[in-house]
Every structure is written in structure tokens, then in C-alpha cells.
Design an enzyme around this catalytic site. Structure first.
Site, PDB file in Angstrom:
ATOM      1  N   LYS A  66       9.225   3.289   3.658  1.00 21.83           N
ATOM      2  CA  LYS A  66      10.623   3.724   3.580  1.00 21.83           C
ATOM      3  C   LYS A  66      10.765   5.053   2.845  1.00 21.83           C
ATOM      4  O   LYS A  66      11.532   5.923   3.249  1.00 21.83           O
ATOM      5  CB  LYS A  66      11.470   2.648   2.886  1.00 21.83           C
ATOM      6  CG  LYS A  66      12.924   2.993   2.745  1.00 21.83           C
ATOM      7  CD  LYS A  66      13.603   3.117   4.087  1.00 21.83           C
ATOM      8  CE  LYS A  66      15.082   3.426   3.918  1.00 21.83           C
ATOM      9  NZ  LYS A  66      15.656   3.962   5.141  1.00 21.83           N
ATOM     10  N   GLU A  67      10.000   5.208   1.768  1.00 20.89           N
ATOM     11  CA  GLU A  67      10.127   6.410   0.944  1.00 20.89           C
ATOM     12  C   GLU A  67       9.555   7.656   1.615  1.00 20.89           C
ATOM     13  O   GLU A  67      10.146   8.724   1.531  1.00 20.89           O
ATOM     14  CB  GLU A  67       9.444   6.200  -0.412  1.00 20.89           C
ATOM     15  CG  GLU A  67      10.133   5.188  -1.312  1.00 20.89           C
ATOM     16  CD  GLU A  67      11.441   5.690  -1.893  1.00 20.89           C
ATOM     17  OE1 GLU A  67      11.773   6.881  -1.771  1.00 20.89           O
ATOM     18  OE2 GLU A  67      12.147   4.865  -2.497  1.00 20.89           O
ATOM     19  N   SER A  68       8.381   7.529   2.230  1.00 20.26           N
ATOM     20  CA  SER A  68       7.686   8.738   2.700  1.00 20.26           C
ATOM     21  C   SER A  68       7.050   8.628   4.080  1.00 20.26           C
ATOM     22  O   SER A  68       6.457   9.596   4.548  1.00 20.26           O
ATOM     23  CB  SER A  68       6.578   9.101   1.709  1.00 20.26           C
ATOM     24  OG  SER A  68       5.556   8.109   1.758  1.00 20.26           O
TER      25      SER A  68
END
Length: 191
Positions: A66-68
């Protein structure tokens, strides 16, 4: 003439239906999902730190996704860095907690360090919020201070589970997506 049009429309509709069904079935095939939608680079590193800090490796993988999207050189518009999108001030604090004297902001691009810091931080949030992944993930996204404030203002207990009650839309969507991805990683990469 009208009969030919109806037959042609039926054939086109049938073709679209068959192609859609075929695409759906192909997308459900585990190797396709693993190769395109739920990739898992840095698997060994995630497993190492998840085990070390007692965090579900599938949750850590879902946070990274989700983050990267597993891209190590990503910077957010807010200044978060690397695979787990850690803010430099938070990373500096984590480095002191872990006794890592080699910390540098540039070092946050190193997958090993970034995953170590992010997994440790996730474990810390889980402890702070009594093992509640909804609250821990909300804190990872919106900040622990915001979540503590929401708990006080709304009289939430540590068994809070109502994602829809989270005041920030971005955080609601974040928590919902990470938990869904965690479930999918668990299905595709059983430990």
C-alpha cells in the site's frame, strides 16, 4: 435485415461475455496474482523482521504494498521515504530506539533498514494499541496522536473495529485496503 442485426448483437454480446469470463478466471489464477497483483519482493527480509518483532509478515507485506508498491526509492509528497514510507523524523527516533548509529535519511532507501524500521514501528503501534490492527494501521497512516485523540473524543476502546468511524477518509481507505491485502497475502503466501 433486422434478424441479422439481432444475431450480430447476440454474437458480440456472447463474445464479450466469454472474454470477460476468461479474463476473470485468468486473474484468479494464483501465479497470475503473485506475478502481477500481489508481488512479494524482499520476502526474506520481511520474514526476518516480522519474526524478530512479532508482526504478521502478511501485514507487513500489505503495508509495503500500500505504501510503496515495493518500490524502494519512493518519496511521498509529505516527505515519507522508501518501501514502508517512513517520515525522516520518525526514522531518526526509531534509529535511537534500535541503537542504529548508522542512520541517515539516504539510508532509508536501503530495503533492509527501511523494512526493519517500518516493521519495528508497526510492532510498537500494535503494542501501544493493545494488538488492535485497525488502530495500529490508522496510527501508521494518520499518526498515533490523531488516533489517541479519536479514541478519547469518541470513547473508543482497544477493541475498536468500526473502520467506517475513522474520521479521515484517506485513513479509512488505507486501513480497509491494508487489511484486505493482508488477507490476500495470507492466501497466496502461506507461511
Amino acid at each position: 435485415m433486422q434478424h441479422r442485426r439481432m444475431v450480430a448483437c447476440f454474437c458480440v454480446a456472447l463474445f464479450i461475455l466469454v472474454m470477460s469470463l476468461s479474463a476473470y478466471l485468468i486473474l484468479q489464477f494464483e501465479p497470475v496474482q503473485r506475478s502481477y497483483f500481489y508481488v512479494y519482493p524482499y520476502h526474506d527480509t520481511v520474514m526476518k523482521y516480522a519474526s524478530m518483532y512479532r508482526v504478521d509478515s502478511n501485514l507487513a507485506a500489505a503495508v509495503i504494498k500500500k505504501e510503496s508498491k515495493f518500490k524502494r526509492d519512493v518519496h511521498s509528497h509529505r516527505g515519507a521515504v522508501g518501501l514502508m514510507q517512513i517520515m525522516p523524523d520518525t526514522a531518526k527516533w526509531i534509529s535511537t530506539q534500535l541503537g542504529d548509529t548508522g542512520y541517515s535519511e539516504e539510508g532509508l532507501h536501503e530495503p533492509d533498514r527501511n523494512i526493519r524500521y517500518g516493521t519495528w514501528y508497526l510492532a510498537t503501534l500494535q503494542k501501544e494499541f493493545h494488538g488492535n490492527d485497525v488502530l495500529a494501521l490508522a496510527a501508521y497512516n494518520a499518526g498515533r496522536g490523531n488516533v489517541q485523540e479519536w479514541m478519547k473524543e469518541n470513547d473508543w476502546s482497544y477493541d475498536f473495529a468500526d473502520i467506517e468511524a475513522i474520521p479521515f477518509k484517506e485513513t479509512r481507505e488505507y486501513v480497509r485496503q491494508v487489511l484486505a491485502d493482508q488477507k490476500k497475502y495470507r492466501e497466496l503466501y502461506p507461511e
